[in-house]
Design an enzyme around this catalytic site. Structure first.
Site, PDB file in Angstrom:
ATOM      1  N   GLU A   1     -13.990  87.197 -36.525  1.00 31.13           N
ATOM      2  CA  GLU A   1     -13.388  86.193 -37.392  1.00 31.13           C
ATOM      3  C   GLU A   1     -13.793  84.772 -37.037  1.00 31.13           C
ATOM      4  O   GLU A   1     -13.523  83.838 -37.799  1.00 31.13           O
ATOM      5  CB  GLU A   1     -11.862  86.337 -37.350  1.00 31.13           C
TER       6      GLU A   1
ATOM      7  N   GLU B   1     -13.689 104.939 -21.463  1.00 30.43           N
ATOM      8  CA  GLU B   1     -13.047 103.886 -20.669  1.00 30.43           C
ATOM      9  C   GLU B   1     -13.026 104.198 -19.182  1.00 30.43           C
ATOM     10  O   GLU B   1     -12.697 103.333 -18.368  1.00 30.43           O
ATOM     11  CB  GLU B   1     -11.621 103.656 -21.153  1.00 30.43           C
TER      12      GLU B   1
END
Length: 270
Positions: free
Chosen positions: A80, A111
């Site tokens: 954004e 992860e």
């Protein structure tokens, strides 16, 4: 003993026995505590913004790195920044364990790889001299993130973290920890709830704070926003009209001619 809120829940809650409205009220009450938790760590957030802005003035980039929800939130904030602040793609970069596939679908065990985070940073030619890294992990112990921040700091980078537990391994490994203590989730271990909400709030603060420092905001106007649709053209036009007293039609003419609020205002006011 370090308290790990990512594996805890409020005692005595039976979510499956509640009616829908009661469940929503319970979740709303829990969410209402998040803003207070964020308020308590604002000094930590400010320190990270200040060091990031200094390095970005020197040409550095800001990197977010995380796994699961934390990684996705970093990618959202990074994506954004170009339309909001008019900065190039790649000025803020979000990296998630498991790569782009993991944005939409969980990648098992991604992860847990202690070395992979640093390797993923190297794909972007991470520059420890001027780039800044923020490791995002609700638990504060995600191996993928821990490996990345530890190695980056070892090589001299400015490294921060955004975690939801006190005195975590990741916070202890970085120079600029942000510890937002949101407490146990009503759904045990589901850190996409309060922890995720707090992380999103702080990421909003970080990107807005940095680009305000770098001159991409005038007053409360997004003067460098990209004109990528009719809504944003209308918003930019109204910004210019408010700042200059021009009619809507005149303001729009300047905006479309100069292709940014900043350039249009400069042409009108000089």
């Amino acid at each position: 003993m370090i308290q790990d809120f990512s594996t805890e829940s409020d005692a005595g809650i039976s979510l499956d026995s509640l009616g829908v409205l009661d469940l929503l009220r319970l979740q709303q009450a829990a969410d209402a505590t998040v803003a207070d938790a964020v308020f308590l760590c604002l000094e930590q957030v400010a320190r990270f913004i200040e060091v990031s802005a200094i390095r970005m003035r020197q040409g550095g980039r800001l990197f977010y790195i995380g796994a699961g929800t934390s990684g996705r939130l970093g990618i959202v904030d990074a994506s954004e920044c170009p339309p909001t602040f008019g900065v190039p793609q790649g000025r803020v970069i979000g990296i998630i364990a498991g790569g782009d596939t993991a944005i939409r679908k969980a990648v098992e065990f991604a992860e847990d790889n202690l070395a992979q985070g640093w390797l993923d940073l190297q794909e972007y030619q991470f520059d420890c001299k001027i780039d800044t890294l923020l490791g995002i992990s609700a638990s504060g112990k995600t191996p993928y993130v821990l490996g990345a921040v530890t190695t980056a700091r070892k090589y001299g980078s400015a490294v921060g973290c955004l975690v939801c537990n006190l005195n975590s391994a990741i916070a202890n490994a970085v120079e600029f920890p942000i510890e937002v203590i949101t407490g146990p989730e009503i759904l045990r271990g589901s850190t996409r709830l309060k922890a995720g909400t707090a992380q999103k709030m702080i990421l909003n603060q970080i990107s807005t704070g940095i680009f305000a420092q770098l001159g991409h905001i005038k007053g409360n106007l997004m003067i460098d926003m990209q004109l990528t649709n009719h809504k944003l053209i209308d918003r930019g036009t109204r910004f210019i009209a408010e700042q200059t007293g021009l009619s809507y039609a005149e303001a729009k003419m300047y905006l479309l001619k100069h292709q940014s609020v900043r350039a249009a205002l400069a042409a009108i006011l000089t």
